[in-house]
Write a protein that holds these residues in place. Sequence first.
Motif, PDB file in Angstrom:
ATOM      1  N   VAL A  98      40.952   6.396  28.410  1.00  0.00           N
ATOM      2  CA  VAL A  98      41.635   6.613  26.819  1.00  0.00           C
ATOM      3  C   VAL A  98      42.525   7.282  27.304  1.00  0.00           C
ATOM      4  N   GLY A 107      43.484  15.465  20.165  1.00  0.00           N
ATOM      5  CA  GLY A 107      44.460  14.830  21.268  1.00  0.00           C
ATOM      6  C   GLY A 107      44.345  13.811  21.899  1.00  0.00           C
ATOM      7  N   THR A 108      42.541  13.596  22.240  1.00  0.00           N
ATOM      8  CA  THR A 108      42.377  12.069  23.266  1.00  0.00           C
ATOM      9  C   THR A 108      41.322  11.743  22.349  1.00  0.00           C
ATOM     10  N   ARG A 124      45.607  10.029  25.841  1.00  0.00           N
ATOM     11  CA  ARG A 124      45.937  11.412  25.002  1.00  0.00           C
ATOM     12  C   ARG A 124      47.248  10.769  24.444  1.00  0.00           C
ATOM     13  N   LYS A 125      47.207  11.060  22.941  1.00  0.00           N
ATOM     14  CA  LYS A 125      48.400  11.462  21.980  1.00  0.00           C
ATOM     15  C   LYS A 125      49.570  11.947  22.788  1.00  0.00           C
ATOM     16  N   ARG A 126      49.577  12.805  23.518  1.00  0.00           N
ATOM     17  CA  ARG A 126      50.742  13.907  23.952  1.00  0.00           C
ATOM     18  C   ARG A 126      51.541  12.821  25.166  1.00  0.00           C
ATOM     19  N   ASP A 127      50.711  12.687  25.406  1.00  0.00           N
ATOM     20  CA  ASP A 127      51.377  11.520  27.506  1.00  0.00           C
ATOM     21  C   ASP A 127      52.335  10.132  26.733  1.00  0.00           C
ATOM     22  N   ALA A 149      40.437  14.890  30.647  1.00  0.00           N
ATOM     23  CA  ALA A 149      41.753  14.545  29.985  1.00  0.00           C
ATOM     24  C   ALA A 149      41.718  15.520  29.019  1.00  0.00           C
ATOM     25  N   SER A 150      41.465  15.728  27.948  1.00  0.00           N
ATOM     26  CA  SER A 150      41.508  16.766  27.181  1.00  0.00           C
ATOM     27  C   SER A 150      41.004  18.597  27.917  1.00  0.00           C
ATOM     28  N   ALA A 187      37.331  11.331  28.647  1.00  0.00           N
ATOM     29  CA  ALA A 187      38.129  12.132  27.839  1.00  0.00           C
ATOM     30  C   ALA A 187      38.004  13.493  27.674  1.00  0.00           C
ATOM     31  N   ASN A 200      42.696   4.396  32.164  1.00  0.00           N
ATOM     32  CA  ASN A 200      42.195   6.159  32.456  1.00  0.00           C
ATOM     33  C   ASN A 200      40.666   5.559  31.973  1.00  0.00           C
ATOM     34  N   ARG A 258      39.142   9.191  18.053  1.00  0.00           N
ATOM     35  CA  ARG A 258      39.960  10.620  18.322  1.00  0.00           C
ATOM     36  C   ARG A 258      38.292  11.530  18.516  1.00  0.00           C
TER      37      ARG A 258
END
Length: 316
Positions: free
Chosen positions: A20, A48-49, A22-25, A68-69, A65, A17, A44
């Motif tokens: 990059v 969250g990215t 993402r924390k939520r993934d 993605a955000s 990034a 990616n 960061r």
Amino acid sequence: MDDLDELMTLTTVMSLNNGVLRKRDHRTSRATFDRLVRSGAIVRVLPGTFVNAQLMTSRLTRCAAALASYPGSLLWGPDAVAAHTRALDETAFGVHDAVRLVHHQSRYAAPGVHWTRRTVPTEHQIRIDGLRCASASYLAVDAAAKDHGALIERFLRIGLVKPAELPDVLPALANTKGHRERCRVVRASQDNPWSGGERRLQELLRRHRITGWVANAELVVNGRRCFPDVLFEAARLVLEFDGYGVHTKTDVFESDRRRQNALVIGDYRILRYTWKQLTEDPDMVIAEVRTMLARQITSDPGGSEADEAERPSDRT
């Protein structure tokens, strides 16, 4: 999954990616994710990215990034142009730089992101190196409202768009500012101008109803590929626009001389014009072009009527 497996998974995902994460993934790998943050391996950049710390100054990574955000957004403006020309990483992403994005809804300002509100039709959304982006034709036609066709000319020159693609974009921009200028530029771009000077030369020819020419069409002379600015094939006449800023560069200067010699050896006649001549003495330009075209008719012993009969259909 042990810590090592989680670390390899996160590293692989980040690599795929454009650097990059993402924390939520990766909720099931939260502990490993946090260790990467504490160690400074990832940083960061947006809520969250995170990105690979070694790629903090990579414009491609920072664009990835931002996308993605903000799902649904597209690269816009200079960043989108750079993505299309594969030039995102030619300049480093600085501390005060921002990624330019477009979205159909208003978005809150965020550090490192500049927004444009615009609905880009699905058919004009593409992916380049994994980055969501407006199409080249959409970007070029949109920009024509302000740049008078400069981006269209650039994209035509490097083959990113074709003249026939440009009118299809206009309906999507019908209610936006500067649309009348866009329409004018798109009409003037149907003859494939690769620079502002070529556009002016083509407009001059059309205004005086001089037809039978093509612009920047491939021509092979003695094994050498050329793309004459304007070619009258029936008259074996080439018109060239010489822009001072480009044609005084050493490599361009040398290439132009080789190309001109090849054309002359191939029995083509050449007229060269500058911006000053096109703008300050257009009557002289037209007179010279007409004189050279007239020689096509009078030089054949069969007579002018035979020449006229054999001439290709005029191009509008």
